[in-house]
Scaffold this motif. Structure first.
Motif, PDB file in Angstrom:
ATOM      1  N   GLU A 196       0.840  -1.205   0.000  1.00 43.26           N
ATOM      2  CA  GLU A 196       0.000   0.000   0.000  1.00 43.26           C
ATOM      3  C   GLU A 196       0.873   1.253   0.000  1.00 43.26           C
ATOM      4  OE1 GLU A 196      -3.354   0.554  -0.061  1.00 43.26           O
ATOM      5  OE2 GLU A 196      -3.653  -1.600  -0.374  1.00 43.26           O
ATOM      6  N   PHE A 239       0.781   5.298   1.256  1.00 38.40           N
ATOM      7  CA  PHE A 239       0.067   6.284   2.067  1.00 38.40           C
ATOM      8  C   PHE A 239       0.698   7.654   1.858  1.00 38.40           C
ATOM      9  CE2 PHE A 239      -0.229   2.322   4.742  1.00 38.40           C
ATOM     10  CZ  PHE A 239      -1.546   2.033   4.405  1.00 38.40           C
ATOM     11  N   SER A 273      -8.415  13.996   3.524  1.00 40.86           N
ATOM     12  CA  SER A 273      -9.123  12.929   2.810  1.00 40.86           C
ATOM     13  C   SER A 273      -9.121  11.660   3.643  1.00 40.86           C
ATOM     14  CB  SER A 273      -8.440  12.682   1.457  1.00 40.86           C
ATOM     15  OG  SER A 273      -8.388  13.875   0.692  1.00 40.86           O
ATOM     16  N   GLY A 274      -9.893  11.674   4.712  1.00 43.69           N
ATOM     17  CA  GLY A 274      -9.962  10.503   5.583  1.00 43.69           C
ATOM     18  C   GLY A 274      -8.838  10.488   6.604  1.00 43.69           C
ATOM     19  N   TYR A 275      -8.801   9.413   7.384  1.00 46.70           N
ATOM     20  CA  TYR A 275      -7.793   9.292   8.451  1.00 46.70           C
ATOM     21  C   TYR A 275      -6.390   9.244   7.847  1.00 46.70           C
ATOM     22  CZ  TYR A 275     -12.119   7.584  10.616  1.00 46.70           C
ATOM     23  OH  TYR A 275     -13.416   7.434  11.038  1.00 46.70           O
ATOM     24  N   SER A 276      -5.472   9.930   8.485  1.00 48.28           N
ATOM     25  CA  SER A 276      -4.113   9.964   7.950  1.00 48.28           C
ATOM     26  C   SER A 276      -3.333   8.711   8.349  1.00 48.28           C
ATOM     27  CB  SER A 276      -3.381  11.207   8.451  1.00 48.28           C
ATOM     28  OG  SER A 276      -2.050  11.164   7.973  1.00 48.28           O
ATOM     29  N   LEU A 277      -3.396   7.702   7.492  1.00 43.12           N
ATOM     30  CA  LEU A 277      -2.656   6.462   7.785  1.00 43.12           C
ATOM     31  C   LEU A 277      -1.153   6.713   7.667  1.00 43.12           C
ATOM     32  CD1 LEU A 277      -4.933   3.739   6.142  1.00 43.12           C
ATOM     33  CD2 LEU A 277      -5.076   4.814   8.377  1.00 43.12           C
ATOM     34  N   ASN A 336       0.393   9.318   8.837  1.00 44.96           N
ATOM     35  CA  ASN A 336       0.823   9.752  10.164  1.00 44.96           C
ATOM     36  C   ASN A 336       0.731   8.649  11.213  1.00 44.96           C
ATOM     37  OD1 ASN A 336       1.737  12.633  10.535  1.00 44.96           O
ATOM     38  ND2 ASN A 336       0.023  12.890   9.125  1.00 44.96           N
ATOM     39  N   LEU A 337      -0.163   7.696  10.971  1.00 40.06           N
ATOM     40  CA  LEU A 337      -0.247   6.558  11.893  1.00 40.06           C
ATOM     41  C   LEU A 337       1.024   5.707  11.797  1.00 40.06           C
ATOM     42  CD1 LEU A 337      -2.369   5.475  13.864  1.00 40.06           C
ATOM     43  CD2 LEU A 337      -3.164   3.959  12.061  1.00 40.06           C
ATOM     44  N   LEU A 363       3.140  -2.051  12.433  1.00 36.70           N
ATOM     45  CA  LEU A 363       1.919  -2.046  11.606  1.00 36.70           C
ATOM     46  C   LEU A 363       2.174  -2.532  10.176  1.00 36.70           C
ATOM     47  CD1 LEU A 363       0.404   1.446  12.606  1.00 36.70           C
ATOM     48  CD2 LEU A 363      -0.097  -0.798  13.614  1.00 36.70           C
TER      49      LEU A 363
END
Lengths: 468, 468
Positions: B181, B183, B192-196, B198-199, B207
């Protein structure tokens, strides 16, 4: 799926926040059925609007809603442009009108802590009063701090210092089960597990309700100047902006605008733009000491003049600068009556020219009008899909605008995707942009977001039906 | 809980990445049992070290490990200070030695895209070659880009421009099930949605495995100067640093150091610190045009002189500046032989003085030696818990250091917590800091992190036993 409010639940709310803060008369809640979007088919009434006075009251409200499966939508200033705060399943709206306290001004750490309901306008006033500077300038100053964080708002002045994400240090949040948590802190470095603070920034009220925030500020610059630079056409202007950055000049803001839009705003506000020549403009803001600001302005003027600028207007007067920034901020309002939807696609800075060029081709192909303007310094381009065009001082309906709407919208999004852009730069996905999420993100990516939502909000009561 | 590697699985790995990249001889994998921590009781051998050549190979490896429940730990430069890459459950280590490609240098968007195995030293070289500047300077230049992102590394030069989080635009990640993926992206605004993205930044390899990253850069400053400013004692120096920022001067770096530590580094490296007087120093880096840099240096000199500085040494020579920065970066190495553990608590800038003062009291109370130094500009303070003290050119064992270790560690963490600090500013939680997580975060907060981990890694194969 969701339960309706019972008399008993309403009584419960009244006990928590007082009767006068529980509002359900249709005429008084009608404005809560929408934000600033124009498409009425998306409007929907809540069952009740609650105006809590503090985080503890919000916690109590959420405990009830969690238990009774009642949808809850937090609403800031209602200035959103993608339907993010529309309560599409009815239920409860939380209005932050009574939560505007300034909790702390910390001059040593350069932070201000406020309740989520404070508006941007009120926040700027406090920041100025304490001789600090908050760089972001999301257009509408009636937005609230909570709303700005929930959408990771940006605005014009994001080129040099960044967007909300770069300024939010700590948030207090009420989770759907009523528990109150704090994420982040007043430190400048953190490597302590997953950043839940960053997960919340931009989560559009779907994970928890932000009740308090600590925002970092910077020392104010001695001077800010605004430059208005006319060009023969928009393409010339857009091509100049990367040249400025390549010369190691990083302005606060670089905006691009076309004359026809400026005329419309002049007409709408009855104000004059500082410059009459040219068909397109760059609007550039620079900051620094007086000497630096002058020098930077001169360098920019030189680069622009060498690359097709027809003139360079440097505005030093603060009041006049504010007027020009307000004119820029009011473009949406000026176009709103004939706007179907404003898009918010963001592309790499190097691709803005291609994006604008391709959109102009769509405009021609569909014989429509697509006002396009935005942030040349950060790639965030606003494109309006219209039902009318302003010609000879009046709005003229575009032929077959209904049929063209979806086709044009699809094509512009595909252009954005092909140029490695992203669906929304600052407005958020909300309700209106959901259908394009799968164009920009893989199924796996979207599923990961949905799973995260479930962890925080297993009963799906918080702003349901948004983002995905 | 986990399965051991079978012959069949090893054969599978060999097929994917080639026999020479599958290493399991004990003597060849012994170094993979630890990072830079000194506590040997935490060391643990992997079963095998794999050196894949690209993301697709990593994907194939993870598919096998996911299916067979084999733990996988990604390892960058092995420069960590909290045991983050120690394979405590054995299994597979992924070494990025063969993944150092520079994929793109994008001068228009000011980004460079590289594979995760490129070291910081190699990265700086490419950045310099293309006349760009990468502000962060996490001490050890043999760290890799992947590792720096996984720990959200910071370093000395974070005051003005920020840490890794502020510079990572896009990452490519292989998830535990082998899916690849991406990100983030090369845009400057995203809502645009949750910041994966930054996760993942700071998620310490728990992860997914970062295989590629696009890093944003800035135009290089014309000049960088390093100022060394001696004070009679550390307290004086620390109290000056907020005054500098309040005067609207934001340096690249403000470090604080004591003379006894400098002496140790001089001895260790056989190099001379630029200044002999004083018992403590501020080391300040400023950047800008030649004129700005000079002017800023003069302003800082003035503020410091008015507030107790014994002198101000301005170093303009680039090579000499590099030497001084290297001396600062080598403090850990110089102390390492007698260090039990280095702490990484970060407090609000206004609280550094209190933190140092309280730690000095602990030092006295326990009759021990606690070297303390770090980033006065961002609140990230490094505190060493020692088993020896350097006296008259040799290390002398501290009495009862074993008994004092845990007591001192507990007390320092409680001080940090009480001053609204955070457990780790840049080193990450890894293995060594886990026990203090619940001091800084609520049970609910930790559970939310654990649930997020489960979404990404349901079989718990990625770097198990870290963070929580």
């Amino acid at each position: 799926m969701y339960n309706k409010l019972s008399e008993e639940i309403l009584e419960g709310f009244k006990k928590i926040i007082g009767e006068k803060n529980v509002i359900y008369d249709r005429e008084k809640i009608i404005d809560y059925s929408h934000d600033e979007i124009t498409l009425k088919e998306f409007y929907n009434l809540p069952e009740v609007v609650l105006k809590p006075n503090n985080n503890l009251e919000i916690s109590e409200i959420l405990k009830i809603c969690y238990r009774e499966k009642i949808p809850v939508t937090a609403r800031g200033g209602g200035t959103g442009l993608s339907g993010g705060c529309i309560p599409i399943y009815g239920g409860v709206i939380i209005d932050f009108e009574n939560m505007k306290k300034v909790i702390e001004v910390d001059k040593e750490n350069f932070t201000i802590t406020v309740e989520a309901g404070l508006t941007l306008k009120e926040f700027y006033e406090i920041v100025n009063k304490h001789n600090m500077f908050f760089p972001p300038h999301p257009g509408d100053e009636s937005a609230t701090i909570g709303g700005l964080i929930a959408t990771n708002a940006g605005g014009a002045r994001a080129v040099k210092y960044g967007v909300m994400r770069n300024f939010v240090k700590e948030i207090e949040v009420v989770l759907p089960d009523g528990s109150i948590e704090t994420f982040g802190g007043k430190y400048k470095k953190c490597s302590s597990g997953y950043s839940l603070l960053n997960l919340f920034i931009g989560s559009e009220g779907t994970l928890g309700i932000i009740t308090k925030a600590t925002i970092s500020l910077i020392p104010p610059s001695e001077k800010i100047y605004t430059l208005i630079i006319p060009f023969k056409d928009l393409g010339q202007g857009i091509k100049v902006s990367p040249l400025i950055i390549q010369k190691k000049i990083i302005p606060l803001a670089i905006e691009f605008l076309e004359k026809n839009i400026i005329n419309l705003v002049e007409n709408y506000l009855n104000k004059k733009w500082p410059c009459e020549i040219g068909n397109a403009y760059l609007m550039i803001m620079v900051d620094g000491t007086e000497e630096e600001t002058l020098k930077t302005s001169e360098k920019i003027a030189e680069i622009c003049s060498e690359n097709g600028a027809l003139d360079v207007f440097i505005i030093e007067d603060e009041k006049r600068q504010k007027e020009v920034l307000d004119m820029r901020s009011m473009i949406y309002e000026a176009l709103k009556s004939n706007t179907l939807e404003i898009l918010d696609i963001t592309v790499p800075v190097s691709k803005i020219y291609n994006f604008v060029y391709e959109v102009k081709k769509i405009e021609e192909k569909y014989k429509t009008y697509i006002p396009i303007y935005g942030h040349a310094g950060d790639g965030n381009v606003h494109t309006h899909i219209m039902k009318g065009e302003f010609k000879e001082n009046k709005w003229v309906e575009i032929e077959n605008w209904k049929e063209k709407y979806k086709l044009v919208k699809d094509e512009i999004h595909i252009i954005g995707k092909n140029l490695n852009g992203i669906l929304s730069g600052e407005h958020g996905i909300g309700l209106l942009k959901k259908e394009y999420l799968s164009l920009f993100f893989s199924e796996k990516h979207i599923n990961l977001m949905k799973e995260i939502k479930k962890i925080f909000d297993p009963n799906n009561i918080l702003n349901p039906g948004k983002i995905f």
